[in-house]
Design an enzyme around this catalytic site. Structure first.
Site, mmCIF file in Angstrom:
data_model
loop_
_atom_site.group_PDB
_atom_site.id
_atom_site.type_symbol
_atom_site.label_atom_id
_atom_site.label_comp_id
_atom_site.label_asym_id
_atom_site.label_seq_id
_atom_site.Cartn_x
_atom_site.Cartn_y
_atom_site.Cartn_z
ATOM 1 C CG HIS A 223 -2.052 -0.865 1.219
ATOM 2 N ND1 HIS A 223 -1.948 -2.218 1.065
ATOM 3 C CD2 HIS A 223 -3.392 -0.591 1.322
ATOM 4 C CE1 HIS A 223 -3.171 -2.752 1.079
ATOM 5 N NE2 HIS A 223 -4.057 -1.791 1.238
ATOM 6 C CD GLU B 163 -5.758 4.018 1.439
ATOM 7 O OE1 GLU B 163 -4.894 3.275 1.953
ATOM 8 O OE2 GLU B 163 -6.984 3.857 1.626
HETATM 9 ZN ZN LIG Z 1 -6.186 -1.948 0.938
#
Ligand SMILES: [Zn+2]
Length: 323
Positions: free
Chosen positions: A186, A189
Site C-alpha cells: 500500500h 493512498e
Molecule cells: Zn487496501
C-alpha cells in the site's frame, strides 16, 4: 454479456458480508451493538468509525474454521459480481498472531474453502501490518515464505501508511522475494507521491496498492508507466474515506490516459457500501468507460495477477471478446 472481472486488492476481513458477521455473532453470543445500520449494512461515516466497526466485526473471527467460512462468504459475494479471479490480503497477525504453525492451519482452511468454488480462482497475498512495525512484519514474512506455493503467491503490506517508511520493511520484502513470492505494498493512498517513490525504490514491488497520489508527481507518473508498475486502484474506497472528495476528482482516468497500468478493486467493499459492479458502473458514469475499457483494465489485471501461467492463460481466454 457482462465482462468477467479480475480483482487484485481485497482484504479478506474487510470483505466480510455483514449478514455473515451478524450470523457468526449470534452463534457465538457476541454483542455487536453499534456495528450495523437498521438495514443490516455496516455503519460508516469516516475513517475512525470504519476502523472501530471493522475491529468490532473482526472479534467474531476467532479461528481457522471461521476464516474458512469467511472465505466462502467473501468468494460467493465476488462470484455474484462476476469475478472469476481474486487475490485477497491475508494477515498472519490476525490468523494465529504470526506463529507459522498456527498460520498454516488458517491458510489451509481458507485454501480448502476456496477450492470448493469452481466458479472463481483465489490466491492469497500474505500481508504485514505497517503500524505493527518491522519485527511483526518479519514474522508475517516468515509465515509467507514458509507457505509460498500454489495458493500463497504474494507478499504485501497494509496498515497505517503514515507510520514509518517503506524502507523499514525491506528485510521482510527481501525474505518474501527470496521465497519466490511476488510483491505489492500500500502506498500513495495517504502518504503522498513520495511514498509511492519509496515503495518502488526501497521494496522493488511490481504492483502498488492504491498509488493514486502518484498523480501529484509528473516524473513519477512517467516512471510508473515506463516500468509497467501496476496500480491496484480502489476508487470507491478512496472517495468513501475522503482521499478524494468525489468521483469526479479521482485521478484513475488521468493516470490511465498517461499510460499507467491501472486495475480496479474494492478494498473493503461492504464497509464502504460498494461492490465491484457498482465501481464499474460509476467509472462508466463519470469517465465514460465502456466495454472496451473495462475489458482492457481486466486484461491488465490478468497480466499482473500473481498466478501461474496456465491460470493466466485461462483468465485471458475468458476475457477475449466473443467473436
Ligand atoms: Zn487496501
Amino acid at each position: 454479456m457482462t465482462i468477467p472481472k479480475i480483482e487484485l486488492h481485497l482484504h479478506i476481513e474487510g470483505a466480510a458480508p455483514p449478514a455473515f458477521i451478524r450470523g457468526l455473532a449470534q452463534e457465538k453470543g457476541v454483542n455487536l451493538t453499534g456495528v450495523f445500520n437498521e438495514d443490516g449494512s455496516y455503519k460508516f461515516e469516516d475513517f475512525s468509525q470504519f476502523l472501530r466497526v471493522y475491529e468490532a466485526a473482526c472479534t467474531v473471527l476467532t479461528g481457522p474454521e471461521e476464516f474458512g467460512r469467511l472465505t466462502t462468504a467473501v468468494l460467493e459475494q465476488s462470484i455474484e459480481q462476476g469475478v472469476i479471479y481474486t487475490e485477497a490480503f491475508l494477515s498472519p497477525d490476525f490468523c494465529g498472531g504470526g506463529d507459522v504453525g498456527a498460520w498454516r492451519e488458517y491458510m489451509h482452511a481458507m485454501q480448502e474453502a476456496a477450492a470448493k468454488l469452481p466458479e472463481i480462482e483465489m490466491r492469497g497475498i500474505v500481508t504485514c501490518i505497517r503500524h505493527f512495525g518491522p519485527d511483526k512484519a518479519k514474522a508475517a514474512a516468515r509465515c509467507a515464505a514458509e507457505t509460498a506455493g500454489d495458493f500463497i503467491t504474494g507478499f504485501g503490506m497494509g496498515g497505517d501508511e503514515m507510520q514509518g517508511k517503506q524502507g523499514d520493511f525491506a528485510y521482510s520484502f527481501h525474505m518474501a522475494r527470496e521465497a519466490g513470492l511476488r510483491l505489492t505494498t500500500h502506498a500513495g493512498e495517504w502518504g503522498g507521491a513520495d511514498s509511492v517513490r519509496q515503495a518502488v525504490r526501497d521494496l522493488e514491488v511490481e504492483r502498488i496498492g492504491h498509488g493514486v497520489q502518484a498523480i501529484d508527481d509528473d516524473a513519477l507518473v512517467d516512471h510508473l508507466a515506463e516500468h509497467e508498475i501496476v496500480l491496484e486502484v480502489c476508487p470507491g474506497s478512496n472517495v468513501a474515506l475522503g482521499v478524494y472528495s468525489d468521483w469526479h476528482s479521482h485521478p484513475i482516468e488521468t493516470l490511465r490516459e498517461r499510460g499507467v497500468l491501472v486495475t480496479v478493486s474494492t478494498d473493503d467493499p461492504p464497509f464502504f457500501h460498494t461492490n465491484l459492479g457498482m465501481e464499474y458502473d460509476l467509472l462508466g458514469h463519470h469517465f465514460g468507460w465502456e466495454d472496451d475499457t473495462v475489458r482492457e483494465v481486466n486484461v491488465t489485471a490478468a497480466k499482473a495477477a500473481f498466478c501461474d501461467d496456465a491460470t493466466r492463460e485461462k483468465l485471458l481466454k475468458a476475457l477475449e471478446p466473443a467473436s
